[in-house]
Enzyme design. Structure first.
Site, PDB file in Angstrom:
ATOM      1  CE  LYS A  37       3.736  -0.851 -16.039  1.00 61.74           C
ATOM      2  NZ  LYS A  37       2.903  -0.232 -17.087  1.00 61.74           N
TER       3      LYS A  37
ATOM      4  CG  HIS B 294     -12.893   5.430  19.329  1.00 62.46           C
ATOM      5  ND1 HIS B 294     -12.140   6.123  20.244  1.00 62.46           N
ATOM      6  CD2 HIS B 294     -12.951   6.219  18.232  1.00 62.46           C
ATOM      7  CE1 HIS B 294     -11.766   7.290  19.717  1.00 62.46           C
ATOM      8  NE2 HIS B 294     -12.244   7.369  18.498  1.00 62.46           N
TER       9      HIS B 294
ATOM     10  CB  THR C 236       5.323   2.921 -16.651  1.00 63.99           C
ATOM     11  OG1 THR C 236       4.356   2.380 -17.535  1.00 63.99           O
ATOM     12  CG2 THR C 236       5.151   4.423 -16.522  1.00 63.99           C
TER      13      THR C 236
END
Lengths: 311, 311, 311, 311
Positions: free
Chosen positions: B12, B260, B57
């Protein structure tokens, strides 16, 4: 053709204007995201495609950068006021300008001893880390006669780990929620407030930066000091605190998603998980309660649009 | 069928575990995003759909919440170590567990006088604002014999407004870039570093929280103190500083997008815009230079995957 | 200094290159996001700040745009191969180039009668709508001797509304999940596959565009045709189908978040909500099961990095 | 206290409601994101924290799921109308309800021969791929007397690769833009339109699904068929086409970010890059022109809020 043109506006959005000021070796950053929207005598551009009255969005972008250099940026509000005035007063076809600005804050990186030596001083003067907390917001509108200045913030995420309850509500056939006498109250605040300054006559211009800092402080302190029976109650306290303490502000609107922290049920594993003992919570994403409210100075008009706090 | 199963893992992901600790009236927050990945004797689940060896899970999720209650969360590293050990040692079919954790930090809201009175003390004890700066990262891997613990951070955005140059590079037929002797250097750092602790024998366990704070401090100070001729040079200085000052760390990898800031050309408007005078810059989004590098203690193995800093 | 430089690379990332081809009145779009990463003899740029061996990232950007014009873009793979070869073969200091490309697809807008008349033909020839489904992926790596070409896709979201079960799994003390014999199976697929072409000798170059379309088709059909007892089983079927049908592909890796659709419990309102009757589900965000697996042609090496499908 | 409560609303936002309908073996999906906002006699919840008039947001969530089961979802509009009516008519303290819905579309996966055999039919009946194009939008407001129904869409990205010009605009001191006689016109459309149906008396209810499909078709065809001298002109044509062809719609508003594709200057490399030859463009992110306009049936009121298309 039986169709007519209604409200329209255009301009360059999300100009990322960064202005560095050098005060000797000490540098300062203003980091803005500036969006321009112009309205006026623009029927032809829609109806015939004639652009004779259209100042290109590219030009509005250039103007944002040039003004940052020519006039500096003392505050986002002041800079927005100058831009809005320029577009309306320099172009006969532009009758109204709306400038929206997001501002990101930076803080100086704390210096080390070695660093101090390296840079020849006790202080780090040109190195910054982005603060990453709330984004400051400004909207300036100018119609050739009056200004309207809104300030605000978004993404200020706050949490009270106690002193919040929610009970005594309506129970209808679809109600399953359990009452809670000690819950977490967390939200990610978006808010706009309206200044009563309009730029007419000899009004005194607010100190925009101080006004922002103080308004934010009052919002946070109301959050701390309100024993909350509903998020609505907390918002009203926040708004009242700002109106009552800042005479330059007449109206404030909040949009507050309830960032739910659900106390996890661990009883299947033989574990108690009570708030009073310090609990484990699941921080959920969606759905979420969304609470919106405007608080006004008595007698003031309600002018901040309902959907604006979502921007 | 001429196909075979290679590396596989499951679990999970993104369990948002929030643990409040109450120390009298003073509360503390641990705010984690925990992802579990398990490997082992799992061919059948892929080849026949038999889940006899598969821990769901959903169970791994429950375990994350239950462990936060049963064992607390002293540090994300310690909590991850306990989870990883549990999955491998409690399930014969699970041979390897990898726990990844993101941690979000909160700071206390500064109290007002009124607030202090309200809460009966000088200090605000249960009200927090999310810090919003970098996200702390942990990855713990356990194979039943050894642990590997990586720590790190992402989204730490830093800027030097001077002391950065870039010149003397290769010029080929596609080169148009002008050399720059005073540019802005800004980046949003992602970095992982590897501890040499493996949990074997009587090794001393690092103080994970102190190790994190110190490593971050060294990275920031190297950023401040490096007069930079390239972002690569700055990264190497950051990494060397960490390795040289933290004996528990053998390897560090950076991924640094060059954020930048292009000096805007305002000459068409009769405006000079030189760095030395305090300039206006355009903060660009894409494209961006992306600089990645690993720095190692001499003799150490290189184990942090090349693509990991992008996670 | 006891630190050494390990793996490093640099280049311009996320160059948004759009190439229009005009075939008479009929236009075609290639819409790419191109990222360059170069490695080689670059110790000096890290250690001393000398850029003598450094081709600027800005130059790599210019090259991406110029090559699109000079050589066209027949496929993202072909374009990536040409770029990678150029950087390595034109610069002595660059020994390895990795080009990553995302490709966005557009489809023609269906024409109306009036539209056909307007544009003087039965067909809309220069008007497009972005398809919005999966993003196509390419990674080309060249070390001066061999190429490695990975292709793939991300964000292909698929759902089976039946023919999926999950039961028979391990139950430990933290297990609360109920077995389900008719569940929704949904996932947002990310996958990379590796071509066995290396560009050496007289190998036949694959038809990259056909290879992509066919691989995607096999993945979707395996999803349709697999009666699923676990998402792992479905992934293995997808991978096997590709390997078995496409001789140019030796390895494939999947990362598949289980997009959970939880059947809502409406019993408190006197409503049954069974899958067989057509049910109402809550589509949850986090946490989610995350299933990752590599499937290989028997005898092939496993080379796709574990974390690559998350990029 | 001199503050008063202004506009306020609350409810559960972003309920992810998925309804599967089974028509024999053939399944259908409705995939919605539903947000509820309620207003009414709610002063106490703000002023005193009494929740006696407050229907919990959790109950509004339950109602969304229960209504999907009890009443089905024929269209998002119809479902929203039923929800809005329910909240206002079942709760004396709720005087106004606003339901906002996003709808995601799915299409059936094309079947293979093998697939057809597997599922015993020529058609794939329960397997879907998310379409990924525009998101359909609905907002229903009900005040106990009248309904207002807005429909719309967002994220419909379209491009004309020719038949777009921009010239003849104002040149002021900050203008540097070059006129262009053959440019790319691309935008990601957000739009809302207002139906004149109010649910009063014996008005005929529109066929909401057909109305949506036809409105979208007219928008796309206007995009195809307009030789554009400005994006404003294209928007006006789109809006007029909808108003003129759909008698149930009185007002439409667009928000259209100009997705700039800048023709790259390759002259430094000896390359021409003219539109007429098929050019290479840089797809820029920010800043972008943002064009917003309302088009009305002559005599109709303007009611769609200015900021709504940004939601």
């Amino acid at each position: 053709m039986p169709t007519i043109l209604g409200h329209n506006q255009y301009g360059k959005a999300e100009n990322r204007v960064v202005k560095i000021t050098r005060d000797g070796d000490t540098h300062h950053i203003k980091d803005l995201n500036v969006s321009v929207a112009l309205s006026g005598d623009l029927d032809d551009v829609h109806l015939t495609g004639s652009n004779a009255n259209c100042l290109p969005t590219d030009t509005t972008k250039n103007t944002c950068f040039a003004f940052a250099k020519e006039h500096g940026i003392e505050s986002a509000e002041q800079y927005g006021i100058e831009l809005a005035r320029h577009f309306v007063e320099s172009q006969p076809s532009i009758h109204r300008a709306r400038i929206r600005i997001e501002e990101y804050s930076w803080e100086r990186i704390a210096g080390s001893d070695a660093g101090s030596k390296f840079i020849g001083s006790d202080e780090v003067k040109h190195s910054f880390v982005r603060k990453g907390q709330e984004t400051r917001l400004v909207q300036v509108t100018y119609d050739g006669e009056q200004f309207e200045v809104l300030s605000g913030l978004k993404d200020l995420t706050v949490m009270n780990t106690t002193n919040s309850e929610f009970w005594g509500y309506i129970k209808d056939k679809y109600t399953t929620l359990k009452e809670d006498y000690d819950r977490i109250l967390a939200t990610s605040l978006s808010t706009w407030w309206r200044h009563n300054w309009t730029g007419v006559d000899d009004e005194r211009t607010p100190n925009w930066n101080k006004s922002y800092e103080q308004s934010k402080k009052h919002i946070l302190q109301a959050f701390v000091e309100t024993y909350s029976l509903s998020l609505q109650q907390t918002l009203f306290q926040m708004g009242s605190r700002v109106i009552n303490n800042r005479s330059e502000i007449d109206e404030i609107r909040f949009s507050a998603p309830n960032k739910h922290h659900f106390r996890q049920d661990l009883s299947a594993f033989g574990l108690e998980n009570e708030a009073k003992d310090g609990a484990v919570y699941w921080a959920a994403d969606r759905p979420y309660g969304l609470i919106e409210a405007t608080i006004l100075r008595d007698g003031a008009d309600q002018r901040i649009p309902v959907d604006m706090t979502n921007l």
